[in-house]
Enzyme design. Structure first.
Site, PDB file in Angstrom:
ATOM      1  N   CYS A  31       1.934   6.562  -2.212  1.00  0.00           N
ATOM      2  CA  CYS A  31       0.949   6.752  -3.278  1.00  0.00           C
ATOM      3  C   CYS A  31       1.679   6.632  -4.605  1.00  0.00           C
ATOM      4  CB  CYS A  31       0.271   8.114  -3.155  1.00  0.00           C
ATOM      5  SG  CYS A  31      -0.861   8.477  -4.521  1.00  0.00           S
ATOM      6  N   CYS A  84      -5.745   4.566  -8.688  1.00  0.00           N
ATOM      7  CA  CYS A  84      -4.938   4.442  -7.472  1.00  0.00           C
ATOM      8  C   CYS A  84      -3.752   3.561  -7.825  1.00  0.00           C
ATOM      9  CB  CYS A  84      -5.763   3.832  -6.344  1.00  0.00           C
ATOM     10  SG  CYS A  84      -4.798   3.426  -4.871  1.00  0.00           S
TER      11      CYS A  84
END
Length: 279
Positions: free
Chosen positions: A73, A196
């Site tokens: 991530c 994101c």
């Protein structure tokens, strides 16, 4: 049990430092993530990050809101570097994740994280399959995905369901404009988020492939602006913020049925929550 609330471009996380000892047993980590991410009965977050620091490297594991573990991530990665640098006072050069080792750099208030494995894997009818540490399906759109993403939800779920037998996919929508790329991602295990990081990298690769090549791409998300350097890495560049330090009272396991959970913030002498100023 102490934790830190952090965010990168409003993609927010509960960070648990397990450098000295394992705070949450391995078998409990998925349940803890489901509880902690609940914005009504837990702390509230898009994911939970567990770290172990071993300068100059740090190990990061990220669990999604649904309890599943993600390989990588980008926004959480910057948050980890911010925490280790400012709270632990340690230098970080390598971030270790399930997707591999990532070179990191701190450039003033900006944090750069290398995503060396990022590449376009396949061109399909509706878009592009991209590996950016985690799998992404990138779809170009004329619709503004930042503000007008609601109309994309059904399609995003359909695309996700097609990839679910393979473990699912993050569905990223990208709208090119004159001087920037506008991006939003329907994240695997989470849903729509303000930003994101890996989706930003994936969209930038596709954008550069079609309209470039470009050495750097400016990307606007609902959570703010990020940059992707494609000349070296690629590198995901952005800021990260430490919001507050918290302490859980009692045993969180008693509340995994989503009952109301008590947790407290670090308090100032006035009794108000002390929010750590971000620099």
């Amino acid at each position: 049990m102490q934790f830190w609330k952090v965010h990168g471009a409003r993609n927010d996380f509960v960070l648990v430092d397990e450098t000295e000892e394992e705070v949450v047993p391995e078998s409990d980590k998925p349940d803890f993530a489901r509880w902690a991410c609940d914005r009504r009965s837990g702390v509230g977050a898009d994911g939970v990050v567990f770290i172990r620091s071993d300068p100059p490297s740090v190990e990061m594991r990220i669990f999604n809101r649904d309890g599943s573990e993600a390989e990588f991530c980008g926004n959480a990665a910057r948050c980890v570097v911010k925490y280790v640098t400012e709270v632990r006072g340690e230098n970080v050069k390598i971030l270790r994740t399930l997707s591999g080792a990532h070179r990191v750099e701190v450039q003033g208030g900006w944090i750069a994280v290398e995503v060396p494995e990022a590449e376009i894997k396949k061109v399909v009818e509706l878009g592009y399959e991209v590996d950016a540490g985690v799998p992404h399906f990138v779809r170009l759109t004329e619709r503004d995905p930042i503000h007008d993403f609601g109309g994309l939800t059904d399609e995003a779920k359909t695309i996700f369901s097609e990839y679910e037998p393979k473990g699912g996919v993050n569905v990223t929508y990208a709208a090119p404009s004159v001087d920037e790329l506008r991006v939003r991602t329907f994240e695997r295990g989470v849903g729509w988020t303000p930003a994101c990081g890996s989706g930003v990298v994936a969209a930038s690769l596709v954008y550069s492939e079609i309209f470039g090549p470009f050495e750097e791409v400016s990307v606007r998300t609902a959570g703010g602006c990020l940059r992707v350097s494609l000349s070296d890495g690629p590198l995901l560049i952005g800021r990260a913020e430490i919001v507050y330090k918290g302490e859980l009272r009692g045993d969180w396991r008693e509340n995994t049925d989503h009952q109301r959970r008590r947790h407290s913030l670090s308090r100032s002498p006035s009794g108000r929550p002390r929010l750590q100023e971000c620099r």
